[in-house]
Each structure stands twice: as C-alpha cells, then as structure tokens.
Design a protein around this motif. Structure first.
Motif, PDB file in Angstrom:
ATOM      1  N   TYR A 148      46.352  47.440  85.690  1.00  0.00           N
ATOM      2  CA  TYR A 148      47.427  48.423  85.744  1.00  0.00           C
ATOM      3  C   TYR A 148      48.103  48.505  84.380  1.00  0.00           C
ATOM      4  O   TYR A 148      48.506  47.480  83.821  1.00  0.00           O
ATOM      5  CB  TYR A 148      48.483  48.017  86.785  1.00  0.00           C
TER       6      TYR A 148
ATOM      7  N   CYS B  36      47.386  40.878  83.257  1.00  0.00           N
ATOM      8  CA  CYS B  36      48.153  40.428  84.437  1.00  0.00           C
ATOM      9  C   CYS B  36      49.619  40.176  84.112  1.00  0.00           C
ATOM     10  O   CYS B  36      50.421  39.976  85.024  1.00  0.00           O
ATOM     11  CB  CYS B  36      47.527  39.159  85.001  1.00  0.00           C
TER      12      CYS B  36
ATOM     13  N   VAL C 235      47.027  49.140  81.346  1.00  0.00           N
ATOM     14  CA  VAL C 235      46.357  48.453  80.235  1.00  0.00           C
ATOM     15  C   VAL C 235      45.488  49.462  79.470  1.00  0.00           C
ATOM     16  O   VAL C 235      45.637  49.628  78.253  1.00  0.00           O
ATOM     17  CB  VAL C 235      45.507  47.267  80.738  1.00  0.00           C
TER      18      VAL C 235
ATOM     19  N   ASP D  28      46.622  42.127  68.415  1.00  0.00           N
ATOM     20  CA  ASP D  28      47.251  43.333  68.952  1.00  0.00           C
ATOM     21  C   ASP D  28      48.657  43.407  68.363  1.00  0.00           C
ATOM     22  O   ASP D  28      49.454  42.487  68.555  1.00  0.00           O
ATOM     23  CB  ASP D  28      47.299  43.262  70.486  1.00  0.00           C
TER      24      ASP D  28
HETATM   25  C1  SAM Z   1      52.664  47.252  80.830  1.00  0.00           C
HETATM   26  S1  SAM Z   1      52.095  45.612  80.998  1.00  0.00           S
HETATM   27  C2  SAM Z   1      51.525  45.648  82.678  1.00  0.00           C
HETATM   28  C3  SAM Z   1      51.374  44.271  83.276  1.00  0.00           C
HETATM   29  C4  SAM Z   1      50.748  44.223  84.658  1.00  0.00           C
HETATM   30  N1  SAM Z   1      49.447  44.875  84.667  1.00  0.00           N
HETATM   31  C5  SAM Z   1      51.636  44.863  85.682  1.00  0.00           C
HETATM   32  O1  SAM Z   1      51.576  46.097  85.852  1.00  0.00           O
HETATM   33  O2  SAM Z   1      52.425  44.148  86.283  1.00  0.00           O
HETATM   34  C6  SAM Z   1      50.546  45.622  80.095  1.00  0.00           C
HETATM   35  C7  SAM Z   1      49.959  44.240  79.958  1.00  0.00           C
HETATM   36  O3  SAM Z   1      48.641  44.376  79.411  1.00  0.00           O
HETATM   37  C8  SAM Z   1      48.455  43.342  78.470  1.00  0.00           C
HETATM   38  N2  SAM Z   1      47.381  43.761  77.556  1.00  0.00           N
HETATM   39  C9  SAM Z   1      47.444  44.626  76.544  1.00  0.00           C
HETATM   40  N3  SAM Z   1      46.253  44.761  75.939  1.00  0.00           N
HETATM   41  C10 SAM Z   1      45.403  43.938  76.605  1.00  0.00           C
HETATM   42  C11 SAM Z   1      44.025  43.617  76.459  1.00  0.00           C
HETATM   43  N4  SAM Z   1      43.273  44.148  75.500  1.00  0.00           N
HETATM   44  N5  SAM Z   1      43.490  42.737  77.327  1.00  0.00           N
HETATM   45  C12 SAM Z   1      44.238  42.155  78.301  1.00  0.00           C
HETATM   46  N6  SAM Z   1      45.547  42.426  78.478  1.00  0.00           N
HETATM   47  C13 SAM Z   1      46.126  43.295  77.644  1.00  0.00           C
HETATM   48  C14 SAM Z   1      49.824  43.198  77.820  1.00  0.00           C
HETATM   49  O4  SAM Z   1      49.955  41.969  77.177  1.00  0.00           O
HETATM   50  C15 SAM Z   1      50.747  43.355  79.023  1.00  0.00           C
HETATM   51  O5  SAM Z   1      51.029  42.133  79.653  1.00  0.00           O
END
Ligand code: SAM
Length: 265
Positions: A142, A61, A144, A113
């Motif tokens: 989105y 999120c 992810v 990560d």
């Molecule tokens: C490009 S950002 C997109 C944020 C949000 N979904 C949006 O579009 O506004 C990707 C997000 O996914 C999170 N993320 C990455 N790997 C993840 C995981 N295994 N589980 C949950 N969140 C994750 C990151 O920390 C980041 O905040």
C-alpha cells in the motif's frame, strides 16, 4: 512547552500497541491511522484472497500498521514477512510484533532512497525478497508503487512472480493515469491528499507529479503497467477505481487498487 506539544501523546495506540509517534507519522495518515488499516484489511479480504492465504509478504510495511491486525487473521501455521527501507520502523516492529508472535518477521531493505533511507547501500536492480521460490500466497503493498520509477517497479514485479506460488496474488495500491483523467484532475485542482495532477509524462505511460521533487508521486498508464506486468510473468486480474476518479469504487488517498495473479500453470 508549546500548546501542541502538550496535547500530542508520544505514542499512537493501535490495537493496544503503543507505536512511537515519529514512526507512526512516517507510516502515514496519523489523522486516520486505524481507519486506513481497517480499509487495507477489508480490501485484502475482498480482493486479495486474504481469507485463504497462509504465507503473506508486505512490501513497505512501515511500522506494522497492517501487520498488527493481521496477527488476529493469519492462521496458526501461517507466516508474515514485512519489508521496509526505514530502519527505525523495522526495528520497532521486530521488537514489538515479531517478538510477541513467531509467525511474524520484519526485514530491513537498505536501498538508497533520498526520502526514506538516505545513505542506503543496496541497489534495487539486484534485490531479492528473502523468500524461497513459489512459497507465498499473497504479496501486498500500500502506497509504495505510488512513488516508484519503472525499473524499480519492474524489479519488484519479477520478484513477486518468483516468490508467489502458482495461483498466488499481488494486491498493490497505486496511481494509474491517462490523459483524460489528468485533464479532469487539472480542472478540479488535483486529486488525492496533496492535490496531485501528474501533468508530466516523463516517458510514454509513466507520469510524475513534479519532476523537481524526487522521489515524489508517480503514476502509470494501464497500458504501460500491463506491459510491465506481462513482462514479469504475471496476469492482471482486477482493477479497482480509486478516489481521484468520478466513477470511484473506493476511497484511499486518490489511489487505485491493482490485483495481479501468477498463472496457476
Ligand atoms: C506511505 S508509507 C505506507 C506504509 C504502509 N504500507 C501502510 O500503508 O501502512 C510507504 C512506506 O513504503 C516504504 N518504502 C518506500 N520505498 C520502498 C521500497 N523500495 N521498498 C520497500 N519499502 C519502501 C517507506 O519506507 C514507507 O514506510
């Protein structure tokens, strides 16, 4: 003070919330912060059944770019759970969104990560979304799955199946690939924001844009994804062709949209 520092405000205004710029930047697309969120909500309404959903989970999120507009959309007796691996984003969303609206909850997932949470102590393979079985109408994510490896995606899919009610829905944006599309992307110099070509098929049906960059951008063939979805006990419902395709139906950073459903019986 340099010229750039003078013209950049310390926060980004998003529906009246002042989000610290460094956190908004980690959520992504500062150049189109509001527009991206508007598109996300429109896709959730068009393809994810947002209008009829009471209980919603968002994976990844960030700082709550989509949670904030959902405050106006979710029914009074609804709930939203946002999960992310960046502690600062979750802390800000908790202190500024959940503190104002009791329907909203934000939980940090401390998975290791390299890019987003170095030093994390939890493992993806045993992760459980903090929700009761069969309690959720909609899970969405989105950008992810766009950088996740097969075992981790499989774990999330199994968890989505567990927490969704029968008939519940998953909406995920991700890159799906095939050799024809890779040839096309190579010919045009790459698609999406960072000119991605996904030229490395690391395993059958699993592509990496550049294996030297981890996690980097990843993609799945529809066949491989179909097997993973079916192994998790979910059913593919709709595939929306994204902007790296000639026959695109919508435009979000080169990604496609995948809609899955937990069978009703
Ligand atoms: C490009 S950002 C997109 C944020 C949000 N979904 C949006 O579009 O506004 C990707 C997000 O996914 C999170 N993320 C990455 N790997 C993840 C995981 N295994 N589980 C949950 N969140 C994750 C990151 O920390 C980041 O905040």
């Amino acid at each position: 003070m340099g010229k750039t520092e003078q013209i950049l405000p310390a926060s980004v205004d998003h529906h009246g919330f002042q989000i610290p710029r460094h956190l908004a930047w980690r959520t992504g697309r500062l150049d189109r912060f509001r527009e991206v969120s508007d598109e996300h909500i429109a896709h959730l309404e068009a393809f994810g059944g947002l209008g009829g959903a009471r209980h919603v989970v968002e994976i990844g999120c960030g700082v709550g770019r989509d949670a904030i507009p959902l405050m106006r959309v979710l029914p009074d007796d609804g709930s939203y759970l946002g999960i992310d691996i960046i502690r600062g984003s979750i802390d800000w969303a908790g202190a500024n969104i959940a503190a104002k609206d009791a329907r909203f909850r934000f939980v940090h997932f401390d998975v290791a990560d390299k890019q987003h949470n170095p030093g994390g102590s939890e493992g993806m393979e045993t992760y459980e979304i903090p929700c009761v079985d069969g309690s959720q109408d909609l899970v969405f994510l989105y950008s992810v799955f766009t950088h996740m490896f097969p075992g981790d995606v499989a774990r999330y899919l199994a968890e989505f199946q567990r927490v969704l009610r029968p008939g519940g829905c998953v909406l995920a944006s991700m890159f799906t690939m095939d050799r024809g599309l890779i040839s096309y992307l190579q010919a045009i110099g790459g698609g999406g924001l960072r000119a991605l070509t996904f030229s490395h098929e690391v395993e059958e049906g699993f592509f990496h844009n550049d294996p030297e960059v981890v996690p980097g951008a990843t993609a799945y063939s529809l066949d491989r994804l179909g097997v993973m979805v079916s192994n998790a006990g979910l059913v593919p419902e709709r595939f929306v062709r994204g902007s790296c395709r000639k026959d695109r139906e919508f435009d979000v950073n080169g990604q496609d949209l995948v809609v899955l459903r937990k069978p009703a019986f």
